[in-house]
Design a protein around this motif. Structure first.
Motif, short mmCIF file in Angstrom:
data_model
loop_
_atom_site.label_atom_id
_atom_site.label_comp_id
_atom_site.label_asym_id
_atom_site.label_seq_id
_atom_site.Cartn_x
_atom_site.Cartn_y
_atom_site.Cartn_z
N UNK A 49 0.73 -1.25 -0.05
CA UNK A 49 0.10 0.11 -0.03
C UNK A 49 0.79 1.28 0.10
N UNK A 50 0.90 1.88 -1.03
CA UNK A 50 1.64 2.98 -1.24
C UNK A 50 0.94 4.42 -0.88
N UNK A 51 -0.43 4.42 -0.68
CA UNK A 51 -0.95 5.39 -0.67
C UNK A 51 -1.44 6.22 -1.75
N UNK A 52 -1.80 7.41 -1.66
CA UNK A 52 -1.97 8.29 -2.74
C UNK A 52 -0.92 8.89 -3.60
N UNK A 53 -0.94 8.69 -4.73
CA UNK A 53 0.41 9.13 -5.78
C UNK A 53 0.69 10.67 -5.21
N UNK A 54 1.74 10.77 -5.00
CA UNK A 54 2.25 12.44 -4.94
C UNK A 54 1.85 13.41 -6.06
N UNK A 55 1.44 14.47 -5.82
CA UNK A 55 1.03 15.55 -6.80
C UNK A 55 2.43 16.26 -7.42
N UNK A 56 2.39 16.24 -8.53
CA UNK A 56 4.01 16.66 -8.89
C UNK A 56 3.66 18.35 -9.00
N UNK A 57 4.84 19.13 -8.88
CA UNK A 57 4.68 20.35 -9.16
C UNK A 57 4.47 20.85 -10.51
N UNK A 58 3.52 21.77 -10.63
CA UNK A 58 3.13 22.39 -11.94
C UNK A 58 4.46 22.92 -12.57
N UNK A 59 4.31 23.06 -14.07
CA UNK A 59 5.55 23.41 -14.74
C UNK A 59 5.65 24.87 -14.24
N UNK A 60 5.06 25.77 -14.10
CA UNK A 60 5.24 26.96 -13.85
C UNK A 60 5.33 27.31 -12.06
N UNK A 61 5.61 26.44 -11.37
CA UNK A 61 5.40 26.53 -9.84
C UNK A 61 6.43 27.32 -9.29
N UNK A 62 7.78 27.23 -9.48
CA UNK A 62 8.69 28.13 -9.33
C UNK A 62 8.42 29.61 -9.25
N UNK A 63 8.41 29.92 -10.56
CA UNK A 63 8.01 31.32 -10.95
C UNK A 63 6.69 31.89 -10.19
N UNK A 64 5.68 31.27 -9.91
CA UNK A 64 4.32 31.62 -9.31
C UNK A 64 4.72 31.69 -7.99
N UNK A 65 5.27 30.59 -7.34
CA UNK A 65 5.54 30.45 -6.00
C UNK A 65 6.54 31.69 -5.28
N UNK A 66 7.42 31.96 -6.10
CA UNK A 66 8.58 33.16 -5.46
C UNK A 66 7.48 34.35 -5.60
N UNK A 67 6.78 34.45 -6.66
CA UNK A 67 5.91 35.85 -6.70
C UNK A 67 4.83 35.89 -5.35
N UNK A 68 4.23 34.69 -5.08
CA UNK A 68 3.37 34.77 -3.92
C UNK A 68 4.29 34.77 -2.76
N UNK A 69 5.43 34.17 -2.58
CA UNK A 69 6.13 34.17 -1.23
C UNK A 69 6.58 35.72 -0.96
#
Length: 187
Positions: free
Chosen positions: A137-157
């Motif tokens: 039992x591995x549980x739920x598959x991890x959700x991958x980071x979206x392609x533009x994650x880093x750019x939007x994350x930095x702006x949000x942070x």
């Protein structure tokens, strides 16, 4: 008036067996829901039915588990019906709540149904735990980071954009967004 209440837990389940029984007793009106009965919240057809029934009406259900999964909810619903002087009849349990014996049996069956549900959930947890130990039992598959994650994350942070804007652009639910943000910060 004869009123039928039909419920299945998911859209994939079929209510045909319950509807057949309702047609046999010639109910005047049927309320149908495809939703879990773990609690009363969100069960719009049930709530509508409880608001619309009047003294002298009889509600038919296939079995009490269609009406409620917990004894507390079942007793709450039947108390509302009793105050309105509405009878409740279950085909499977063959119980009519307009009688003293029916009321007693309803309480006992509600408790047994709740006990069975609790046991089922405990067995499910035990099975998952055992499967984890065996590596099956591995549980739920991890959700991958979206392609533009880093750019939007930095702006949000950096507080250049609000979280709601970031979530919309990344097409993520709130819980997923914050889960990924925590995961990103740990890296």
């Amino acid at each position: 008036m004869k009123i039928g209440y039909v419920r299945v837990s998911t859209v994939e389940q079929n209510e045909g067996r319950q509807l057949k029984k309702m047609n046999e007793v010639k109910v005047d009106k049927i309320y149908i829901e495809k939703i879990s009965a773990k609690d009363i919240k969100g069960r719009t057809q049930l709530i509508t039915m409880l608001n619309e029934v009047i003294e002298g009406d009889t509600i038919y259900v296939h079995d009490f588990s269609r009406l409620a999964r917990s004894t507390k909810d079942l007793l709450y619903i039947t108390e509302i019906l009793a105050q309105k002087k509405v009878a409740l009849i279950s085909f499977k349990e063959n119980i009519d709540t307009s009688t003293a014996t029916g009321k007693l049996m309803l309480t006992m069956i509600g408790a047994i149904n709740e006990f069975e549900r609790t046991n089922l959930l405990e067995r499910q947890k035990e099975g998952i735990s055992l499967a984890k130990e065996l590596g099956k039992y591995k549980g739920r598959k991890p959700i991958p980071f979206p392609d533009n994650w880093e750019n939007i994350y930095i702006k949000w942070k950096n507080k250049e954009i609000p979280a709601s804007f970031a979530m919309t652009n990344l097409n993520l639910k709130k819980s997923t967004f914050y889960k990924l943000a925590k995961e990103w910060e740990r890296k």
